[in-house]
Design a protein around this motif. Structure first.
Motif, short mmCIF file in Angstrom:
data_model
loop_
_atom_site.label_atom_id
_atom_site.label_comp_id
_atom_site.label_asym_id
_atom_site.label_seq_id
_atom_site.Cartn_x
_atom_site.Cartn_y
_atom_site.Cartn_z
N ARG A 79 -5.40 2.41 1.16
CA ARG A 79 -4.36 3.37 1.54
C ARG A 79 -3.28 2.77 2.42
NH1 ARG A 79 -6.55 8.81 3.20
NH2 ARG A 79 -5.51 9.73 1.43
N THR B 31 0.84 -1.20 0.00
CA THR B 31 0.00 0.00 0.00
C THR B 31 0.88 1.25 0.00
OG1 THR B 31 -0.12 -0.06 2.43
CG2 THR B 31 -1.90 -1.15 1.21
N PRO B 32 0.31 2.40 -0.44
CA PRO B 32 -1.04 2.60 -0.97
C PRO B 32 -1.20 1.97 -2.35
CG PRO B 32 0.23 4.62 -1.15
CD PRO B 32 1.08 3.66 -0.39
N LEU C 163 -9.18 2.90 -3.51
CA LEU C 163 -7.89 3.16 -2.89
C LEU C 163 -7.76 2.33 -1.62
CD1 LEU C 163 -5.21 4.72 -2.64
CD2 LEU C 163 -6.47 6.47 -1.34
#
Length: 247
Positions: A161, A93-94, A159
């Motif tokens: 994150r 991630t992100p 997304l």
């Protein structure tokens, strides 16, 4: 924010009606102008500032196309949620997640999505309001989620994150497993939440808060600034629409 991307391009098995309509083996390989649909998506992501771009696919043709356009093919799993979990493990991630049939994807949509995502969100999804789609897109049939604060359609842009976002992916996996046993899905969200939705009293923010709590994450919905962000290529009519918009 620096970010990597996972593009979901796996096959669900059998004949894809859009690929058959276009006369190709895989939907991601449909040509739109001078480029394949997959290439258009990857080009937009690269222009938006993406670092590593991986394509989750099990078709030899799609994997070859990913290599040709400078993306990294990784093995698709049995379904989009499992493929996303595999991509999360490989890329970290992100991580931005999208699909190979997001043929109209523009770099500014990606940048706007990242800029508009709340700073405290572990996971976020881009959604477009019905009125925004009506304003920006030609007449098109989309699937809407009807909440007390309006009707929303997904934009195939997510997304993840931070590592906590894995909880959301695992909830997604559980929902996929239980899609033929809806009572189990309701049990996870709570009968009260379902009743509020059916009565038109559940807002999108409330729904995401409940989903986030079930997954152990802070989830956010980001309103798309442009209605065309909700257009993907799920059926032949979508392909005709997209071809008419790409000149």
């Amino acid at each position: 924010m620096t970010f990597d991307v996972l593009v979901l391009a796996g096959s669900r098995g059998g004949t894809d009606p859009v690929a058959a309509y276009a006369g190709v083996d895989d939907k991601a390989l449909i040509r739109l102008g001078e480029a394949t649909m997959l290439a258009r998506v990857v080009d937009a992501l690269r222009a938006a500032g993406a670092g590593r771009i991986a394509v989750s696919a099990n078709s030899p043709g799609v994997r070859a196309e990913a290599l040709r356009i400078g993306a990294e093919p990784i093995d698709a799993a049995a379904g989009p949620s499992l493929s996303t979990l595999a991509g999360l493990s490989a890329l970290g991630t992100p991580l931005l997640v999208t699909t190979a049939d997001h043929a109209l994807l523009r770099p500014e949509w990606v940048r706007d999505f990242l800029a508009d995502t709340p700073a405290d969100a572990d996971v976020a999804a881009l959604l477009a309001r019905r009125d925004v789609i009506a304003r920006d897109a030609p007449p098109t049939r989309r699937t809407y989620l009807r909440f007390a604060d309006g009707d929303w359609s997904g934009c195939n842009l997510f997304l993840l994150r931070n590592p906590a976002a894995e909880g959301a992916v695992r909830l997604w996996m559980a929902v996929e497993r239980d899609r033929k046993r809806p009572w189990r899905i309701v049990r996870r969200l709570g009968a009260g939440t379902l009743l509020r939705y059916l009565c038109g009293r559940l807002t999108l923010a409330d729904a995401l808060a409940r989903l986030g709590a079930a997954a152990g994450v802070k989830a956010a919905a980001v309103a798309a600034r442009h209605g065309l962000a909700a257009v993907d290529v799920d059926k032949p009519a979508d392909l005709d629409l997209v071809r008419g918009l790409i000149v």
